[in-house]
Design a protein around this motif. Structure first.
Motif, PDB file in Angstrom:
ATOM      1  N   TYR A  51     -13.743   8.671   4.682  1.00  0.00           N
ATOM      2  CA  TYR A  51     -13.049   8.670   3.381  1.00  0.00           C
ATOM      3  C   TYR A  51     -13.250  10.005   2.678  1.00  0.00           C
ATOM      4  CZ  TYR A  51     -10.708   6.055  -0.354  1.00  0.00           C
ATOM      5  OH  TYR A  51      -9.782   5.596  -1.261  1.00  0.00           O
ATOM      6  N   TYR A 178      -7.378   6.880   6.770  1.00  0.00           N
ATOM      7  CA  TYR A 178      -7.315   6.936   5.308  1.00  0.00           C
ATOM      8  C   TYR A 178      -6.224   7.874   4.770  1.00  0.00           C
ATOM      9  CZ  TYR A 178     -11.491   4.030   4.708  1.00  0.00           C
ATOM     10  OH  TYR A 178     -12.390   2.980   4.700  1.00  0.00           O
ATOM     11  N   LEU A 181      -2.885   6.096   5.244  1.00  0.00           N
ATOM     12  CA  LEU A 181      -2.829   4.944   4.346  1.00  0.00           C
ATOM     13  C   LEU A 181      -2.606   5.375   2.902  1.00  0.00           C
ATOM     14  CD1 LEU A 181      -3.314   1.844   3.892  1.00  0.00           C
ATOM     15  CD2 LEU A 181      -5.740   2.413   3.599  1.00  0.00           C
ATOM     16  N   LEU A 182      -3.416   6.322   2.435  1.00  0.00           N
ATOM     17  CA  LEU A 182      -3.351   6.737   1.030  1.00  0.00           C
ATOM     18  C   LEU A 182      -2.057   7.478   0.706  1.00  0.00           C
ATOM     19  CD1 LEU A 182      -7.053   7.934   0.614  1.00  0.00           C
ATOM     20  CD2 LEU A 182      -6.040   5.864  -0.365  1.00  0.00           C
ATOM     21  N   SER A 199      -7.341   0.577   0.208  1.00  0.00           N
ATOM     22  CA  SER A 199      -8.365   1.306   0.960  1.00  0.00           C
ATOM     23  C   SER A 199      -9.751   0.719   0.700  1.00  0.00           C
ATOM     24  CB  SER A 199      -8.341   2.788   0.581  1.00  0.00           C
ATOM     25  OG  SER A 199      -8.780   2.995  -0.754  1.00  0.00           O
ATOM     26  N   THR A 203     -12.441  -0.650   3.420  1.00  0.00           N
ATOM     27  CA  THR A 203     -13.805  -0.124   3.382  1.00  0.00           C
ATOM     28  C   THR A 203     -14.829  -1.252   3.311  1.00  0.00           C
ATOM     29  OG1 THR A 203     -13.037   1.882   2.272  1.00  0.00           O
ATOM     30  CG2 THR A 203     -15.374   1.355   2.070  1.00  0.00           C
TER      31      THR A 203
END
Length: 428
Positions: A51, A178, A181-182, A199, A203
């Protein structure tokens, strides 16, 4: 003919009675417990280091959204990195005392809670983002990172660098997942708040698995060997030159592309849809960079291998001066991901190379990580300040490349010669 010194001794020899205690209490190489700990460590690094390696997505978002300047935004990421690394000092001491499970659990709770708090922050509220993402997530991740790496030394010896390398590939896979996804959630109808929450749920699942799988030595489990003294560590010349000073210089420059490559791509007029995937390409390439060099390190020596990888990493940063196309960015991201992945994955094995026995692994790594943490704190903001409001890329590129190379030639090479002389082998 003189015989080489034992790998686990420095200037002093372990007595026969102490060696017997160490051998009788040592865990066998490998086994189900060891591999479960590797798997749990992989999940922990996926959720934390993976991350953090994706902060370039937030750097790009906050700068383009007008939250703050590149310099001020980079302080969020660098503060997160500082806590992530600096917490290794208290975490290392507690690990040596047998509080491994407690560290992982508390760190997971703080980290996930802070991530959900980030989802409640407003994109234009700098202090909310700084407290939740910079401070809270940094502290939580810091309580997880060093124990998840150092505990591998409780289960592995001859294949220690390889085991640590497998664990740290979790950060590469996290660095692939990540950013995709973000970026896709932030630039859709989902938006910032629910993008961060999505996220956070991923996590939470990864850290729950990590807590269940990993195991360390029980509380109060002692080898009978004398504990490491801080004064002895700080006066150990090869250790201070290699993992500390050399590691500091490497840390000062290595994260520049991780923070700024997506912004670099956007500001050079390349397609924004392509820019979203630059960190994914870079972190994807680092998967091989975090395994192959570690495999070679077990055969040819950790210091030898990290020296080569560090030199290549510094040379590659200079190449950014000539990048102005999609193909150039892709080539750089792949090569830099591989080489920098080797530098990052070999950091913990490099520090572990200087221990006498597993009873001091936490303290050694904690001291080195704490002193290196100030480089992680300063590096990205210095690059942001050099970049400035006029986006003069040449200045941060040269700075990062020079400090990376400075960590190799005058520092790591000297530490290698001193350590090789002490160990009586060329493979250090």
């Amino acid at each position: 003919m003189d015989t080489p010194k034992n790998e686990n001794s420095e200037s002093e020899t372990i007595s026969a009675s102490q060696a017997a205690i160490l051998d009788s209490g040592a865990k066998p190489e490998g086994g189900v417990t060891a591999w479960c700990t590797v798997a749990g460590g992989w999940m922990a690094l996926f959720a934390t280091f993976g991350y953090i390696s994706s902060f370039g997505v937030y750097q790009d978002l906050y700068v383009l959204a007008g939250t703050a300047s590149s310099f001020n935004v980079s302080w969020i990421g660098s503060t997160q990195l500082w806590f992530f690394i600096a917490m290794g000092l208290p975490a290392g001491g507690l690990l040596d005392k047998g509080y491994f499970k407690h560290l992982i659990l508390v760190g997971s709770i703080i980290y996930v809670f802070s991530l959900f708090m980030l989802s409640l922050a407003h994109v234009d509220s700098y202090y909310q983002i700084f407290l939740s993402q910079g401070v809270g997530m940094g502290i939580g991740a810091g309580l997880i990172y060093l124990p998840a790496m150092a505990v591998q030394a409780h289960h592995w010896k001859t294949r220690r660098a390889l085991a640590m390398g497998i664990v740290i590939t979790g950060s590469s896979f996290g660095g692939i997942v990540y950013p995709i996804l973000l970026n896709n959630l932030f630039n859709s109808s989902v938006g910032f708040a629910w993008g961060v929450r999505a996220s956070a749920f991923l996590t939470l699942a990864m850290l729950a698995g990590a807590n269940c799988l990993m195991s360390g030595k029980p509380k109060g489990d002692a080898t009978g060997l004398p504990k490491a003294k801080l004064r002895d560590i700080l006066t150990d010349t090869p250790f201070m030159l290699g993992p500390v000073i050399g590691g500091f210089l490497l840390a000062l420059g290595v994260f520049f592309p991780y923070f700024y490559l997506q912004l670099f791509t956007n500001l050079h007029g390349l397609p924004s849809t392509f820019a979203f995937y630059t960190l994914t390409i870079q972190n994807g390439a680092s998967i091989l960079g975090r395994t192959i060099p570690n495999f070679l390190a077990d055969r040819y020596g950790v210091i030898n291998t990290i020296t080569v990888m560090s030199f290549a990493t510094g040379a590659l940063v200079f190449a950014m001066l000539g990048i102005d196309s999609v193909g150039g960015v892709v080539a750089f991201a792949i090569l830099y991901g591989f080489c920098s992945g080797g530098v990052l994955s070999l950091g913990a094995p490099l520090m572990a190379r200087f221990i006498r026995d597993e009873s001091e692994i936490g303290m050694r790594l904690g001291v080195a990580y704490f002193l290196n943490s100030f480089a992680y704190l300063a590096g990205p903001p210095v690059s942001g300040a050099l970049l400035g409001s006029q986006n003069r890329w040449v200045r941060p590129i040269i700075f990062s490349a020079v400090v990376l190379l400075a960590g190799v030639v005058p520092v790591l090479l000297i530490a290698r010669m001193l350590q090789a002389k002490r160990k009586g082998t060329q493979y250090v």
